[in-house]
Design a protein around this motif. Structure first.
Motif, PDB file in Angstrom:
ATOM      1  N   ALA A   1       0.828  -1.201   0.000  1.00  0.00           N
ATOM      2  CA  ALA A   1       0.000   0.000   0.000  1.00  0.00           C
ATOM      3  C   ALA A   1       0.867   1.258   0.000  1.00  0.00           C
ATOM      4  O   ALA A   1       0.562   2.234  -0.693  1.00  0.00           O
ATOM      5  CB  ALA A   1      -0.932  -0.015   1.220  1.00  0.00           C
ATOM      6  N   ALA A   2       1.949   1.235   0.760  1.00  0.00           N
ATOM      7  CA  ALA A   2       2.848   2.397   0.819  1.00  0.00           C
ATOM      8  C   ALA A   2       3.530   2.626  -0.526  1.00  0.00           C
ATOM      9  O   ALA A   2       3.658   3.766  -0.990  1.00  0.00           O
ATOM     10  CB  ALA A   2       3.890   2.186   1.919  1.00  0.00           C
ATOM     11  N   ALA A   3       3.956   1.537  -1.164  1.00  0.00           N
ATOM     12  CA  ALA A   3       4.631   1.656  -2.461  1.00  0.00           C
ATOM     13  C   ALA A   3       3.677   2.193  -3.524  1.00  0.00           C
ATOM     14  O   ALA A   3       4.043   3.060  -4.329  1.00  0.00           O
ATOM     15  CB  ALA A   3       5.185   0.298  -2.887  1.00  0.00           C
ATOM     16  N   ILE A   4       2.441   1.698  -3.528  1.00  0.00           N
ATOM     17  CA  ILE A   4       1.444   2.150  -4.504  1.00  0.00           C
ATOM     18  C   ILE A   4       1.082   3.612  -4.258  1.00  0.00           C
ATOM     19  O   ILE A   4       0.915   4.396  -5.199  1.00  0.00           O
ATOM     20  CB  ILE A   4       0.191   1.260  -4.444  1.00  0.00           C
ATOM     21  N   ALA A   5       0.982   3.993  -2.982  1.00  0.00           N
ATOM     22  CA  ALA A   5       0.654   5.382  -2.647  1.00  0.00           C
ATOM     23  C   ALA A   5       1.744   6.326  -3.162  1.00  0.00           C
ATOM     24  O   ALA A   5       1.449   7.391  -3.705  1.00  0.00           O
ATOM     25  CB  ALA A   5       0.486   5.526  -1.137  1.00  0.00           C
ATOM     26  N   ARG A   6       3.001   5.914  -2.997  1.00  0.00           N
ATOM     27  CA  ARG A   6       4.117   6.734  -3.483  1.00  0.00           C
ATOM     28  C   ARG A   6       4.084   6.847  -5.008  1.00  0.00           C
ATOM     29  O   ARG A   6       4.289   7.933  -5.562  1.00  0.00           O
ATOM     30  CB  ARG A   6       5.451   6.130  -3.027  1.00  0.00           C
ATOM     31  N   GLN A   7       3.793   5.724  -5.670  1.00  0.00           N
ATOM     32  CA  GLN A   7       3.782   5.740  -7.129  1.00  0.00           C
ATOM     33  C   GLN A   7       2.609   6.572  -7.661  1.00  0.00           C
ATOM     34  O   GLN A   7       2.742   7.298  -8.648  1.00  0.00           O
ATOM     35  CB  GLN A   7       3.701   4.322  -7.692  1.00  0.00           C
ATOM     36  N   ALA A   8       1.467   6.473  -6.987  1.00  0.00           N
ATOM     37  CA  ALA A   8       0.310   7.272  -7.395  1.00  0.00           C
ATOM     38  C   ALA A   8       0.597   8.756  -7.220  1.00  0.00           C
ATOM     39  O   ALA A   8       0.248   9.577  -8.076  1.00  0.00           O
ATOM     40  CB  ALA A   8      -0.916   6.864  -6.576  1.00  0.00           C
ATOM     41  N   GLN A   9       1.267   9.113  -6.114  1.00  0.00           N
ATOM     42  CA  GLN A   9       1.617  10.500  -5.860  1.00  0.00           C
ATOM     43  C   GLN A   9       2.594  11.023  -6.917  1.00  0.00           C
ATOM     44  O   GLN A   9       2.439  12.139  -7.431  1.00  0.00           O
ATOM     45  CB  GLN A   9       2.238  10.641  -4.463  1.00  0.00           C
ATOM     46  N   GLU A  10       3.586  10.211  -7.252  1.00  0.00           N
ATOM     47  CA  GLU A  10       4.580  10.610  -8.243  1.00  0.00           C
ATOM     48  C   GLU A  10       3.951  10.713  -9.634  1.00  0.00           C
ATOM     49  O   GLU A  10       4.270  11.628 -10.410  1.00  0.00           O
ATOM     50  CB  GLU A  10       5.728   9.597  -8.265  1.00  0.00           C
ATOM     51  N   THR A  11       3.037   9.812  -9.945  1.00  0.00           N
ATOM     52  CA  THR A  11       2.342   9.856 -11.238  1.00  0.00           C
ATOM     53  C   THR A  11       1.508  11.119 -11.347  1.00  0.00           C
ATOM     54  O   THR A  11       1.513  11.810 -12.381  1.00  0.00           O
ATOM     55  CB  THR A  11       1.436   8.618 -11.409  1.00  0.00           C
ATOM     56  N   ALA A  12       0.776  11.440 -10.278  1.00  0.00           N
ATOM     57  CA  ALA A  12      -0.046  12.648 -10.267  1.00  0.00           C
ATOM     58  C   ALA A  12       0.813  13.895 -10.437  1.00  0.00           C
ATOM     59  O   ALA A  12       0.460  14.816 -11.183  1.00  0.00           O
ATOM     60  CB  ALA A  12      -0.839  12.717  -8.961  1.00  0.00           C
ATOM     61  N   ARG A  13       1.967  13.921  -9.758  1.00  0.00           N
ATOM     62  CA  ARG A  13       2.867  15.078  -9.862  1.00  0.00           C
ATOM     63  C   ARG A  13       3.399  15.223 -11.287  1.00  0.00           C
ATOM     64  O   ARG A  13       3.431  16.319 -11.846  1.00  0.00           O
ATOM     65  CB  ARG A  13       4.032  14.916  -8.880  1.00  0.00           C
ATOM     66  N   THR A  14       3.803  14.093 -11.874  1.00  0.00           N
ATOM     67  CA  THR A  14       4.368  14.124 -13.228  1.00  0.00           C
ATOM     68  C   THR A  14       3.337  14.578 -14.259  1.00  0.00           C
ATOM     69  O   THR A  14       3.666  15.344 -15.180  1.00  0.00           O
ATOM     70  CB  THR A  14       4.897  12.735 -13.618  1.00  0.00           C
ATOM     71  N   LEU A  15       2.104  14.126 -14.099  1.00  0.00           N
ATOM     72  CA  LEU A  15       1.053  14.453 -15.069  1.00  0.00           C
ATOM     73  C   LEU A  15       0.334  15.761 -14.762  1.00  0.00           C
ATOM     74  O   LEU A  15      -0.460  16.244 -15.568  1.00  0.00           O
ATOM     75  CB  LEU A  15       0.034  13.307 -15.140  1.00  0.00           C
ATOM     76  N   GLY A  16       0.594  16.319 -13.582  1.00  0.00           N
ATOM     77  CA  GLY A  16      -0.020  17.592 -13.227  1.00  0.00           C
ATOM     78  C   GLY A  16      -1.486  17.490 -12.882  1.00  0.00           C
ATOM     79  O   GLY A  16      -2.274  18.383 -13.205  1.00  0.00           O
ATOM     80  N   ILE A  17      -1.878  16.398 -12.216  1.00  0.00           N
ATOM     81  CA  ILE A  17      -3.266  16.217 -11.801  1.00  0.00           C
ATOM     82  C   ILE A  17      -3.303  15.888 -10.313  1.00  0.00           C
ATOM     83  O   ILE A  17      -2.263  15.709  -9.677  1.00  0.00           O
ATOM     84  CB  ILE A  17      -3.956  15.084 -12.595  1.00  0.00           C
TER      85      ILE A  17
END
Length: 210
Positions: free
Chosen positions: A146-162
């Protein structure tokens, strides 16, 4: 079984001459993505179907949701109109990425074509981080996963600007398996129910506004 057989029909191919493939706009010798389509005898392997309509008994579809599955990256170079031509009429866009790869340079190039307009919150733009089941066995426990997925989701959102709440970690394969076996635990773990709930609660009711 019938659904699987139906979807198998949509990925069938046939061999045609290079001239015919070029006339259909499916092959271009100067585009690298089409190189693998050429057979040993010089013929070109092209999709048997250009367009397909499949009816599937799902509650979201009964609510009026219409899904357009556009060609992927391999076809975008050869037939950009099949993907880009549909976007202006779309009320929502679900951008599918591979969770094990994250946002690649190519993904970002395509996202720049479909991203929300500047100044928009982009409520109609959702991102699915698919294939999260690849990470299940790599993590020692559910908390680490869950922690790894949360980090990846956060990084994806930051990269895509959403916003992070527009990113959903899912496993389409495990979700389908859960539905077939009526395994509610597996379905829940696949992340698909959360994505379906978002579509049902927000996207469909607000489609006219979007």
């Amino acid at each position: 079984k019938k659904i699987a057989e139906t979807f198998q029909q949509t990925v069938r191919t046939k061999s045609v001459s290079r001239e015919e493939a070029e006339a259909l706009g499916l092959y271009h010798a100067d585009i690298g993505a089409t190189v693998d389509m050429v057979n040993a005898d010089g013929s070109v392997e092209i999709p048997l179907w250009r367009h397909a309509i499949i009816n599937f008994p799902h509650p979201l579809l009964k609510q009026g949701l219409v899904v357009l599955d556009t060609p992927g990256l391999n076809s975008l170079g050869a037939e950009p109109e099949l993907t880009l031509g549909m976007l202006p009429a779309a009320e929502a866009i679900l951008f599918v990425l591979a969770a094990d790869a994250g946002v690649t340079r190519t993904d970002l190039d395509v996202w720049n074509l479909v991203r929300p307009p500047r100044g928009s919150k982009g409520e109609g733009h959702l991102v699915a981080l698919n294939k999260v089941d690849y990470l299940w066995d790599e993590m020692s426990n559910d908390a680490a996963f869950a922690a790894a997925i949360a980090r990846q989701a956060q990084e994806t959102a930051r990269t895509l600007g959403i916003s992070k709440n527009q990113v959903f970690a899912v496993s389409a394969q495990k979700g389908l398996l859960g539905k077939i076996k009526t395994d509610h635990s597996l379905m829940e773990r696949s992340g698909l129910p959360a994505l379906e709930a978002r579509l049902s609660a927000d996207i469909i009711p607000a489609r006219q506004e979007l």
